[in-house]
Design a protein around this motif. Structure first.
Motif, PDB file in Angstrom:
ATOM      1  N   GLN A 217       0.827  -1.210   0.000  1.00 18.02           N
ATOM      2  CA  GLN A 217       0.000   0.000   0.000  1.00 18.02           C
ATOM      3  C   GLN A 217       0.858   1.256   0.000  1.00 18.02           C
ATOM      4  O   GLN A 217       0.468   2.271  -0.559  1.00 18.02           O
ATOM      5  CB  GLN A 217      -0.917   0.025   1.227  1.00 18.02           C
ATOM      6  N   HIS A 218       2.038   1.179   0.608  1.00 15.35           N
ATOM      7  CA  HIS A 218       2.886   2.361   0.733  1.00 15.35           C
ATOM      8  C   HIS A 218       3.914   2.498  -0.370  1.00 15.35           C
ATOM      9  O   HIS A 218       4.442   3.585  -0.576  1.00 15.35           O
ATOM     10  CB  HIS A 218       3.566   2.377   2.094  1.00 15.35           C
ATOM     11  N   THR A 219       4.265   1.413  -1.058  1.00  8.66           N
ATOM     12  CA  THR A 219       5.310   1.515  -2.077  1.00  8.66           C
ATOM     13  C   THR A 219       4.747   1.707  -3.479  1.00  8.66           C
ATOM     14  O   THR A 219       5.278   2.488  -4.244  1.00  8.66           O
ATOM     15  CB  THR A 219       6.225   0.274  -2.075  1.00  8.66           C
ATOM     16  N   LYS A 220       3.713   0.979  -3.837  1.00 13.23           N
ATOM     17  CA  LYS A 220       3.062   1.071  -5.146  1.00 13.23           C
ATOM     18  C   LYS A 220       4.068   1.032  -6.298  1.00 13.23           C
ATOM     19  O   LYS A 220       3.998   1.816  -7.232  1.00 13.23           O
ATOM     20  CB  LYS A 220       2.201   2.315  -5.231  1.00 13.23           C
ATOM     21  N   GLN A 221       5.042   0.126  -6.200  1.00 18.82           N
ATOM     22  CA  GLN A 221       6.033  -0.068  -7.249  1.00 18.82           C
ATOM     23  C   GLN A 221       6.033  -1.526  -7.671  1.00 18.82           C
ATOM     24  O   GLN A 221       5.516  -2.384  -6.973  1.00 18.82           O
ATOM     25  CB  GLN A 221       7.431   0.314  -6.749  1.00 18.82           C
ATOM     26  N   ASN A 222       6.635  -1.793  -8.829  1.00 18.59           N
ATOM     27  CA  ASN A 222       6.736  -3.174  -9.305  1.00 18.59           C
ATOM     28  C   ASN A 222       7.803  -3.965  -8.569  1.00 18.59           C
ATOM     29  O   ASN A 222       7.793  -5.176  -8.582  1.00 18.59           O
ATOM     30  CB  ASN A 222       7.025  -3.204 -10.809  1.00 18.59           C
ATOM     31  N   PHE A 223       8.758  -3.282  -7.944  1.00 22.81           N
ATOM     32  CA  PHE A 223       9.824  -3.971  -7.217  1.00 22.81           C
ATOM     33  C   PHE A 223       9.237  -4.660  -5.986  1.00 22.81           C
ATOM     34  O   PHE A 223       8.448  -4.067  -5.251  1.00 22.81           O
ATOM     35  CB  PHE A 223      10.911  -2.976  -6.802  1.00 22.81           C
ATOM     36  N   PRO A 224       9.608  -5.905  -5.726  1.00 18.60           N
ATOM     37  CA  PRO A 224       9.026  -6.669  -4.605  1.00 18.60           C
ATOM     38  C   PRO A 224       9.623  -6.293  -3.242  1.00 18.60           C
ATOM     39  O   PRO A 224      10.262  -7.100  -2.572  1.00 18.60           O
ATOM     40  CB  PRO A 224       9.318  -8.118  -4.986  1.00 18.60           C
ATOM     41  N   TRP A 225       9.395  -5.063  -2.821  1.00 15.20           N
ATOM     42  CA  TRP A 225       9.927  -4.590  -1.539  1.00 15.20           C
ATOM     43  C   TRP A 225       9.424  -5.414  -0.367  1.00 15.20           C
ATOM     44  O   TRP A 225      10.157  -5.670   0.587  1.00 15.20           O
ATOM     45  CB  TRP A 225       9.558  -3.123  -1.318  1.00 15.20           C
ATOM     46  N   ALA A 226       8.164  -5.808  -0.403  1.00 13.92           N
ATOM     47  CA  ALA A 226       7.571  -6.516   0.738  1.00 13.92           C
ATOM     48  C   ALA A 226       8.321  -7.807   1.037  1.00 13.92           C
ATOM     49  O   ALA A 226       8.735  -8.041   2.185  1.00 13.92           O
ATOM     50  CB  ALA A 226       6.096  -6.806   0.463  1.00 13.92           C
ATOM     51  N   THR A 227       8.528  -8.630   0.026  1.00 11.79           N
ATOM     52  CA  THR A 227       9.212  -9.905   0.253  1.00 11.79           C
ATOM     53  C   THR A 227      10.648  -9.686   0.688  1.00 11.79           C
ATOM     54  O   THR A 227      11.147 -10.381   1.585  1.00 11.79           O
ATOM     55  CB  THR A 227       9.162 -10.772  -1.021  1.00 11.79           C
ATOM     56  N   LEU A 228      11.320  -8.718   0.081  1.00 13.56           N
ATOM     57  CA  LEU A 228      12.707  -8.431   0.462  1.00 13.56           C
ATOM     58  C   LEU A 228      12.789  -8.013   1.926  1.00 13.56           C
ATOM     59  O   LEU A 228      13.595  -8.554   2.693  1.00 13.56           O
ATOM     60  CB  LEU A 228      13.301  -7.351  -0.439  1.00 13.56           C
TER      61      LEU A 228
END
Length: 117
Positions: free
Chosen positions: A26-37
């Motif tokens: 919800q806070h990043t809204k990017q294609n990069f998988p920040w959550a899993t990292l």
């Protein structure tokens, strides 16, 4: 009894992963998988703390194997790497490096932190 406690920890860990993934996306809204990292690196860090504290075996099974095992995710990491690769996104290399180098570094950081106490 251990298997039940590990299962309860894993269920809680998976629920926390779902919640964290939802909030981070919800806070990043990017294609990069920040959550899993972020989930996998924080899980490695917390596991390092648990190992360094040398907690009792049953507590390690519940928290380390159960909770953190359910919280972190190797399968999602690999699907995301494949997706980035298929989409020919350049982020595949930094994501792989951040995960495969950052994970052991985070674990080591947790070990170091636990040794300070």
């Amino acid at each position: 009894m251990s298997i039940i406690l590990i299962g309860l920890g894993a269920g809680l860990g998976a629920s926390l992963r779902f919640l964290a993934t939802t909030l981070i996306k919800q806070h990043t809204k990017q294609n990069f998988p920040w959550a899993t990292l972020l989930i996998n690196l924080s899980g490695a860090f917390l596991l390092g703390i648990l190992v360094g504290l040398q907690i009792p075996t049953l507590l390690y099974k519940i928290l380390g194997i159960g909770l953190l095992g359910g919280f972190t995710t190797f399968s999602t990491l690999n699907v995301e790497l494949l997706t980035l690769r298929r989409n020919k996104q350049l982020e595949v290399v930094p994501y792989a490096l951040a995960t495969y180098l950052g994970g052991p570094l985070a674990l080591f950081g947790g070990l170091l932190l636990s040794s300070l106490s």
